[in-house]
Design a protein around this motif. Sequence first.
Motif, mmCIF file in Angstrom:
data_model
loop_
_atom_site.group_PDB
_atom_site.id
_atom_site.type_symbol
_atom_site.label_atom_id
_atom_site.label_comp_id
_atom_site.label_asym_id
_atom_site.label_seq_id
_atom_site.Cartn_x
_atom_site.Cartn_y
_atom_site.Cartn_z
ATOM 1 N N UNK A 1 -7.475 4.182 -7.687
ATOM 2 C CA UNK A 1 -7.471 4.394 -6.236
ATOM 3 C C UNK A 1 -6.033 4.320 -5.724
ATOM 4 N N UNK A 2 -5.564 5.372 -5.131
ATOM 5 C CA UNK A 2 -4.178 5.450 -4.678
ATOM 6 C C UNK A 2 -4.052 4.882 -3.261
ATOM 7 N N UNK A 3 -3.683 3.619 -3.166
ATOM 8 C CA UNK A 3 -3.595 2.966 -1.865
ATOM 9 C C UNK A 3 -2.418 3.514 -1.047
ATOM 10 N N UNK A 4 -1.407 4.019 -1.725
ATOM 11 C CA UNK A 4 -0.266 4.575 -0.998
ATOM 12 C C UNK A 4 -0.692 5.772 -0.168
ATOM 13 N N UNK A 5 -1.569 6.610 -0.738
ATOM 14 C CA UNK A 5 -2.081 7.754 0.011
ATOM 15 C C UNK A 5 -3.049 7.300 1.087
ATOM 16 N N UNK A 36 -9.778 14.922 5.448
ATOM 17 C CA UNK A 36 -8.668 15.498 4.687
ATOM 18 C C UNK A 36 -7.958 14.423 3.872
ATOM 19 N N UNK A 37 -7.762 13.237 4.451
ATOM 20 C CA UNK A 37 -7.106 12.140 3.739
ATOM 21 C C UNK A 37 -7.959 11.667 2.556
ATOM 22 N N UNK A 38 -9.274 11.560 2.763
ATOM 23 C CA UNK A 38 -10.164 11.153 1.674
ATOM 24 C C UNK A 38 -10.166 12.194 0.555
ATOM 25 N N UNK A 39 -10.174 13.474 0.923
ATOM 26 C CA UNK A 39 -10.122 14.542 -0.082
ATOM 27 C C UNK A 39 -8.820 14.476 -0.877
ATOM 28 N N UNK A 40 -7.736 14.193 -0.175
ATOM 29 C CA UNK A 40 -6.429 14.122 -0.824
ATOM 30 C C UNK A 40 -6.369 12.973 -1.817
ATOM 31 N N UNK A 41 -6.919 11.840 -1.420
ATOM 32 C CA UNK A 41 -6.846 10.653 -2.276
ATOM 33 C C UNK A 41 -7.832 10.714 -3.434
ATOM 34 N N UNK A 177 9.367 7.424 -1.546
ATOM 35 C CA UNK A 177 8.006 6.907 -1.656
ATOM 36 C C UNK A 177 7.799 5.847 -0.582
ATOM 37 N N UNK A 178 6.554 5.444 -0.349
ATOM 38 C CA UNK A 178 6.273 4.392 0.626
ATOM 39 C C UNK A 178 6.956 3.080 0.239
ATOM 40 N N UNK A 179 7.018 2.809 -1.060
ATOM 41 C CA UNK A 179 7.674 1.574 -1.514
ATOM 42 C C UNK A 179 9.163 1.595 -1.202
ATOM 43 N N UNK A 180 9.798 2.764 -1.317
ATOM 44 C CA UNK A 180 11.214 2.875 -0.984
ATOM 45 C C UNK A 180 11.446 2.659 0.506
ATOM 46 N N UNK A 181 10.495 3.124 1.328
ATOM 47 C CA UNK A 181 10.599 2.896 2.775
ATOM 48 C C UNK A 181 10.533 1.406 3.070
ATOM 49 N N UNK A 182 9.587 0.717 2.417
ATOM 50 C CA UNK A 182 9.454 -0.734 2.634
ATOM 51 C C UNK A 182 10.709 -1.476 2.175
ATOM 52 N N UNK A 183 11.267 -1.061 1.036
ATOM 53 C CA UNK A 183 12.499 -1.697 0.542
ATOM 54 C C UNK A 183 13.652 -1.470 1.513
ATOM 55 N N UNK A 184 13.695 -0.261 2.094
ATOM 56 C CA UNK A 184 14.748 0.066 3.049
ATOM 57 C C UNK A 184 14.659 -0.831 4.286
ATOM 58 N N UNK A 185 13.436 -1.010 4.807
ATOM 59 C CA UNK A 185 13.242 -1.872 5.980
ATOM 60 C C UNK A 185 13.569 -3.322 5.648
ATOM 61 N N UNK A 186 13.201 -3.752 4.458
ATOM 62 C CA UNK A 186 13.518 -5.117 4.026
ATOM 63 C C UNK A 186 15.020 -5.316 3.946
ATOM 64 N N UNK A 187 15.731 -4.293 3.448
ATOM 65 C CA UNK A 187 17.187 -4.381 3.329
ATOM 66 C C UNK A 187 17.847 -4.497 4.693
#
Length: 214
Positions: A1-5, A36-41, A177-187
């Motif tokens: 299950x892709x939680x990022x999507x 659409x989001x459910x179909x994508x994931x 990626x979403x993780x890179x966005x979170x790291x950027x905000x943390x920085x």
Amino acid sequence: MNREILERPFAPEQIKRRHGTNGDELDYIEGCAVIQRLNECFDSEWIFEIQEHRVFDDEVVVLGKLTAQGVSKSQFGKSRITRSKKDNSIVSLGDDLKAAATDCLKKCATLFGVGLHLYFEVTEAPNGNGHGNGNSFIHGNGQQHSEIPEATAVDSGRITARQLSAIFSLAKSRGWSNNQVRDFAQEMFGKVPDFLSKREASAVIQHLQEGHHD
């Protein structure tokens, strides 16, 4: 299950506004965007079932279950019964039930993380001149409160759904990626994007627009 999507914030143009039952302004996502989001994931491999429905005097209520990759989430959905202004007769109970089913699907999808960020949005409550005069907190129960004075709101108001969507949309355009966005905000501020203040969110958006930290 892709939680990022699943948990990816929706684009600003996908976020609609409506009046709540108490006259409050609420943000929401249309059913087609959720599908659409459910179909994508889940690559369209998910099942939504209405397990039970009830018709009351003024509204219809359904109980539904959304299943994907062996995980099921159940929730209730509702819709007001539409009546003719001429004689107060029911216009189409079928349409009302379909609306309740869509509401139910969206709430089930929320339990998977779809559109969850909208439940924690903080927006400015406009005054008579159309300017913000405080913070408006929208809780999971759909109630909205405006209690913080303007001076405090500018500094400590929570990020809005549109700001959050803008951050992730700009980052995506740069291949992050979403993780890179979170790291950027943390920085920058020592916080994940969801907990930034409005001012901090504006700073992140500005940095992304100007192409810093490549």
